[in-house]
Design an enzyme around this catalytic site. Structure first.
Site, PDB file in Angstrom:
ATOM      1  N   GLU A  91      38.534  54.026  36.609  1.00 18.30           N
ATOM      2  CA  GLU A  91      39.599  54.149  35.625  1.00 18.30           C
ATOM      3  C   GLU A  91      39.207  53.524  34.293  1.00 18.30           C
ATOM      4  O   GLU A  91      38.523  52.510  34.241  1.00 18.30           O
ATOM      5  CB  GLU A  91      40.875  53.507  36.191  1.00 18.30           C
ATOM      6  CG  GLU A  91      41.333  54.278  37.417  1.00 18.30           C
ATOM      7  CD  GLU A  91      42.612  53.769  38.068  1.00 18.30           C
ATOM      8  OE1 GLU A  91      43.392  54.629  38.499  1.00 18.30           O
ATOM      9  OE2 GLU A  91      42.841  52.561  38.156  1.00 18.30           O
ATOM     10  N   CYS A 104      39.643  49.821  27.625  1.00 16.53           N
ATOM     11  CA  CYS A 104      39.186  48.970  28.724  1.00 16.53           C
ATOM     12  C   CYS A 104      38.338  49.826  29.662  1.00 16.53           C
ATOM     13  O   CYS A 104      38.800  50.843  30.174  1.00 16.53           O
ATOM     14  CB  CYS A 104      40.400  48.384  29.442  1.00 16.53           C
ATOM     15  SG  CYS A 104      39.980  47.381  30.867  1.00 16.53           S
ATOM     16  N   CYS A 111      34.324  46.951  43.403  1.00 10.82           N
ATOM     17  CA  CYS A 111      33.796  45.648  43.019  1.00 10.82           C
ATOM     18  C   CYS A 111      33.486  44.866  44.280  1.00 10.82           C
ATOM     19  O   CYS A 111      34.224  44.925  45.258  1.00 10.82           O
ATOM     20  CB  CYS A 111      34.812  44.880  42.175  1.00 10.82           C
ATOM     21  SG  CYS A 111      34.145  43.335  41.492  1.00 10.82           S
ATOM     22  N   CYS A 115      37.818  39.013  44.600  1.00 10.90           N
ATOM     23  CA  CYS A 115      38.753  37.973  44.146  1.00 10.90           C
ATOM     24  C   CYS A 115      40.097  38.211  44.841  1.00 10.90           C
ATOM     25  O   CYS A 115      40.544  39.350  44.995  1.00 10.90           O
ATOM     26  CB  CYS A 115      38.914  38.022  42.631  1.00 10.90           C
ATOM     27  SG  CYS A 115      37.372  37.641  41.757  1.00 10.90           S
ATOM     28  N   CYS A 118      42.976  40.518  43.147  1.00 13.15           N
ATOM     29  CA  CYS A 118      42.597  41.706  42.377  1.00 13.15           C
ATOM     30  C   CYS A 118      42.572  42.957  43.239  1.00 13.15           C
ATOM     31  O   CYS A 118      41.928  42.996  44.294  1.00 13.15           O
ATOM     32  CB  CYS A 118      41.235  41.490  41.724  1.00 13.15           C
ATOM     33  SG  CYS A 118      40.680  42.915  40.767  1.00 13.15           S
ATOM     34  N   GLY A 164      35.117  46.467  38.371  1.00  8.98           N
ATOM     35  CA  GLY A 164      33.746  46.016  38.549  1.00  8.98           C
ATOM     36  C   GLY A 164      33.382  44.753  37.808  1.00  8.98           C
ATOM     37  O   GLY A 164      34.125  44.274  36.953  1.00  8.98           O
ATOM     38  N   GLU A 165      32.226  44.222  38.151  1.00 15.47           N
ATOM     39  CA  GLU A 165      31.688  43.035  37.484  1.00 15.47           C
ATOM     40  C   GLU A 165      30.532  43.506  36.600  1.00 15.47           C
ATOM     41  O   GLU A 165      29.461  43.860  37.103  1.00 15.47           O
ATOM     42  CB  GLU A 165      31.216  42.027  38.542  1.00 15.47           C
ATOM     43  CG  GLU A 165      30.346  40.900  38.017  1.00 15.47           C
ATOM     44  CD  GLU A 165      30.962  40.132  36.850  1.00 15.47           C
ATOM     45  OE1 GLU A 165      32.138  39.751  36.913  1.00 15.47           O
ATOM     46  OE2 GLU A 165      30.250  39.917  35.848  1.00 15.47           O
ATOM     47  N   SER A 196      33.813  40.765  30.043  1.00 16.97           N
ATOM     48  CA  SER A 196      34.491  39.782  30.890  1.00 16.97           C
ATOM     49  C   SER A 196      33.731  39.633  32.203  1.00 16.97           C
ATOM     50  O   SER A 196      33.371  40.621  32.852  1.00 16.97           O
ATOM     51  CB  SER A 196      35.920  40.250  31.170  1.00 16.97           C
ATOM     52  OG  SER A 196      36.578  39.332  32.022  1.00 16.97           O
ATOM     53  N   SER A 218      36.530  34.745  33.551  1.00 13.00           N
ATOM     54  CA  SER A 218      37.714  34.662  34.400  1.00 13.00           C
ATOM     55  C   SER A 218      37.717  33.323  35.128  1.00 13.00           C
ATOM     56  O   SER A 218      37.041  33.152  36.133  1.00 13.00           O
ATOM     57  CB  SER A 218      37.691  35.817  35.411  1.00 13.00           C
ATOM     58  OG  SER A 218      37.827  37.046  34.721  1.00 13.00           O
ATOM     59  N   LEU A 219      38.477  32.392  34.613  1.00 11.93           N
ATOM     60  CA  LEU A 219      38.441  31.016  35.142  1.00 11.93           C
ATOM     61  C   LEU A 219      39.427  30.839  36.303  1.00 11.93           C
ATOM     62  O   LEU A 219      39.037  30.487  37.411  1.00 11.93           O
ATOM     63  CB  LEU A 219      38.737  30.036  33.996  1.00 11.93           C
ATOM     64  CG  LEU A 219      38.310  28.592  34.192  1.00 11.93           C
ATOM     65  CD1 LEU A 219      36.823  28.477  34.475  1.00 11.93           C
ATOM     66  CD2 LEU A 219      38.674  27.758  32.955  1.00 11.93           C
ATOM     67  N   HIS A 220      40.694  31.017  36.027  1.00 10.92           N
ATOM     68  CA  HIS A 220      41.755  31.100  37.049  1.00 10.92           C
ATOM     69  C   HIS A 220      42.075  29.828  37.831  1.00 10.92           C
ATOM     70  O   HIS A 220      43.055  29.808  38.584  1.00 10.92           O
ATOM     71  CB  HIS A 220      41.477  32.217  38.059  1.00 10.92           C
ATOM     72  CG  HIS A 220      41.256  33.556  37.445  1.00 10.92           C
ATOM     73  ND1 HIS A 220      41.985  34.021  36.368  1.00 10.92           N
ATOM     74  CD2 HIS A 220      40.372  34.553  37.739  1.00 10.92           C
ATOM     75  CE1 HIS A 220      41.567  35.233  36.047  1.00 10.92           C
ATOM     76  NE2 HIS A 220      40.595  35.570  36.841  1.00 10.92           N
ATOM     77  N   ASN A 295      49.716  40.664  37.979  1.00 10.92           N
ATOM     78  CA  ASN A 295      50.261  42.008  38.189  1.00 10.92           C
ATOM     79  C   ASN A 295      50.166  42.364  39.663  1.00 10.92           C
ATOM     80  O   ASN A 295      49.062  42.440  40.202  1.00 10.92           O
ATOM     81  CB  ASN A 295      49.494  43.039  37.358  1.00 10.92           C
ATOM     82  CG  ASN A 295      49.729  42.816  35.877  1.00 10.92           C
ATOM     83  OD1 ASN A 295      50.869  42.765  35.414  1.00 10.92           O
ATOM     84  ND2 ASN A 295      48.654  42.634  35.125  1.00 10.92           N
ATOM     85  N   CYS A 338      46.074  44.777  34.089  1.00 14.07           N
ATOM     86  CA  CYS A 338      44.943  44.000  34.606  1.00 14.07           C
ATOM     87  C   CYS A 338      45.063  43.829  36.107  1.00 14.07           C
ATOM     88  O   CYS A 338      46.102  43.449  36.623  1.00 14.07           O
ATOM     89  CB  CYS A 338      44.930  42.597  34.015  1.00 14.07           C
ATOM     90  SG  CYS A 338      44.904  42.558  32.261  1.00 14.07           S
TER      91      CYS A 338
HETATM   92  N1  SAH Z   1      34.825  41.261  37.021  1.00 11.54           N
HETATM   93  C1  SAH Z   1      35.150  40.904  35.661  1.00 11.54           C
HETATM   94  C2  SAH Z   1      35.844  42.022  34.966  1.00 11.54           C
HETATM   95  C3  SAH Z   1      37.256  42.299  35.431  1.00 11.54           C
HETATM   96  S1  SAH Z   1      38.266  41.915  34.089  1.00 11.54           S
HETATM   97  C4  SAH Z   1      35.935  39.616  35.651  1.00 11.54           C
HETATM   98  O1  SAH Z   1      36.253  39.115  36.731  1.00 11.54           O
HETATM   99  O2  SAH Z   1      36.166  39.056  34.596  1.00 11.54           O
HETATM  100  C5  SAH Z   1      39.812  41.985  34.731  1.00 11.54           C
HETATM  101  C6  SAH Z   1      40.608  40.707  34.468  1.00 11.54           C
HETATM  102  O3  SAH Z   1      41.879  40.849  35.112  1.00 11.54           O
HETATM  103  C7  SAH Z   1      39.940  39.496  35.096  1.00 11.54           C
HETATM  104  O4  SAH Z   1      40.197  38.341  34.358  1.00 11.54           O
HETATM  105  C8  SAH Z   1      40.651  39.447  36.411  1.00 11.54           C
HETATM  106  O5  SAH Z   1      40.545  38.198  37.010  1.00 11.54           O
HETATM  107  C9  SAH Z   1      42.061  39.789  36.022  1.00 11.54           C
HETATM  108  N2  SAH Z   1      42.880  40.229  37.146  1.00 11.54           N
HETATM  109  C10 SAH Z   1      42.437  40.717  38.326  1.00 11.54           C
HETATM  110  N3  SAH Z   1      43.468  41.018  39.127  1.00 11.54           N
HETATM  111  C11 SAH Z   1      44.588  40.722  38.441  1.00 11.54           C
HETATM  112  C12 SAH Z   1      45.973  40.861  38.722  1.00 11.54           C
HETATM  113  N4  SAH Z   1      46.400  41.362  39.889  1.00 11.54           N
HETATM  114  N5  SAH Z   1      46.852  40.490  37.779  1.00 11.54           N
HETATM  115  C13 SAH Z   1      46.412  40.038  36.589  1.00 11.54           C
HETATM  116  N6  SAH Z   1      45.116  39.898  36.254  1.00 11.54           N
HETATM  117  C14 SAH Z   1      44.217  40.234  37.174  1.00 11.54           C
END
Ligand code: SAH
Length: 369
Positions: A91, A104, A111, A115, A118, A164-165, A196, A218-220, A295, A338
């Protein structure tokens, strides 16, 4: 097999023409036709002599992937499901804003990082995308959206934040980035292209050398214990190696800060003391924070933090001098927000739950080649 010219960056095209005994300026002509004007038909490339056009038609092609489905959200966000082969679709999402238009882009079919929060990860992984399949998303979206009345392209920014990464598909991603930046192709400024990553440390260093663009990480989570659980890649490259890599990157980056993405998960990573822990953690890295309200997707086990909690969390970071914004949720009515991008992936890792397998509801058209 014909060479797909969308797979080649500037250097690759120059080599392609050199092998044909042609001059380097041919590469420039082709880039303009393909990427600037979106032309795929050699016979219409009128400033190229006819014999060469015919030679090209015999040995090469300009082949973008095919749009399988095109949906538009109530808020103007647009999502294309793009078939990359008979088993897989990825997508791409266009997000219009007042002062810019952002595309985007996906870099892998699925992927492998898995995570916890995701949707793409839950679909499993099939393969890396080819250069033509990555740049093809921009090519298709530009053809669909075109220019504004002033002649500027509608797409002004690209984020590699789709499925994807990107750093796990390093070479193809870098070639696609080079095409995005190339003045004869899309001419995007490095500051308007953001990659990202979940934190592949050696590849962050390689990107700094190969093609520095704006970086988002993506720190989280504010510590290894929680991050290990949310982003399994952290077990390989924990925070004490990730953060110095972010700082090193800034010596090459087109911007003087790294963007940290932080998905807001109710009761998991959104407490005030975790904000204070974060401030401590990133004290050595010039950065901004982008808080992403979680989301949900079918089968997801988390809840979105309440808006008030997000506001308070961001307030603490801002108070400490870290510029913090909250990402607007866009396109969630068409599953384009996202973490909601799932595409249609034939999983090779057998990670798909029966529930997500049932979501494979969009029919894939046979792609005739
Ligand atoms: N693999 C890369 C690129 C993906 S970017 C990365 O991890 O950065 C997509 C962004 O959306 C990342 O920051 C990811 O952590 C975030 N994301 C993934 N699932 C999500 C969700 N369910 N709700 C909000 N953000 C999410």
């Amino acid at each position: 097999m014909k060479t797909n010219l969308l797979d080649l960056d500037g250097a690759g095209l120059t080599r392609f023409f050199a092998d044909m005994g042609e001059k380097p300026f041919r590469a420039r002509q082709l880039k303009r036709w393909m990427h600037r004007f979106g032309e795929a038909d050699f016979s219409r490339m009128t400033d190229i002599a006819k014999p060469l056009r015919e030679k090209l038609a015999a040995t090469a092609e300009v082949r973008a992937p095919q749009v399988v489905h095109d949906s538009i959200s109530a808020d103007g966000t647009r999502k294309w499901l793009i078939g990359v082969d008979v088993a897989n679709a990825v997508e791409a999402v266009f997000i219009p804003e007042e002062d810019r238009g952002t595309l985007c882009v996906s870099t892998q079919a699925g992927c492998a990082l898995d995570c916890a929060f995701c949707s793409t990860g839950k679909q499993g992984f099939n393969r890396n995308l080819e250069v033509s399949e990555i740049i093809g998303q921009l090519w298709l979206a530009n053809r669909a959206l075109g220019h504004d009345p002033k002649g500027e392209r509608i797409i002004s920014n690209v984020v590699l934040m789709g499925m994807g990464e990107p750093l796990a598909n390093f070479d193809n991603t870098v070639a696609a980035l080079r095409i995005m930046l190339d003045d004869d192709a899309y001419g995007l400024s490095r500051r308007r292209v953001t990659l990202s990553t979940a934190g592949m440390v050696p590849q962050i260093d390689r990107l700094a050398e190969a093609c520095p663009v704006a970086l988002a990480v993506s720190l989280h989570a504010p510590n290894n214990k929680l991050r290990d659980a949310l982003v399994p890649l952290n077990r390989k490259w924990p925070l004490e190696v990730l953060l110095p890599a972010c700082r090193r990157y800034l010596d090459y980056a087109p911007r003087d800060f790294v963007t940290f993405e932080y998905v807001m998960l109710d009761g998991i990573n959104d407490r005030p003391e975790q904000a204070f822990e974060l401030i401590e953690l990133v004290s050595e890295v010039p950065c901004k924070f982008n808080l992403i309200p979680f989301n949900p997707f079918p089968g997801s086990e988390f809840r979105r933090s309440p808006m008030e909690t997000i506001r308070r969390f961001g307030g603490i970071l801002n108070e400490a001098g870290i510029v913090t914004t909250t990402r607007k949720t866009r396109g969630d009515d068409i599953d384009a927000a996202c973490g909601q991008l799932a595409g249609d992936i034939e999983d090779k890792t057998r990670r798909q739950s029966p529930a997500s397998a049932r979501r494979r509801s969009i029919p894939i058209v046979e792609v005739s080649r």
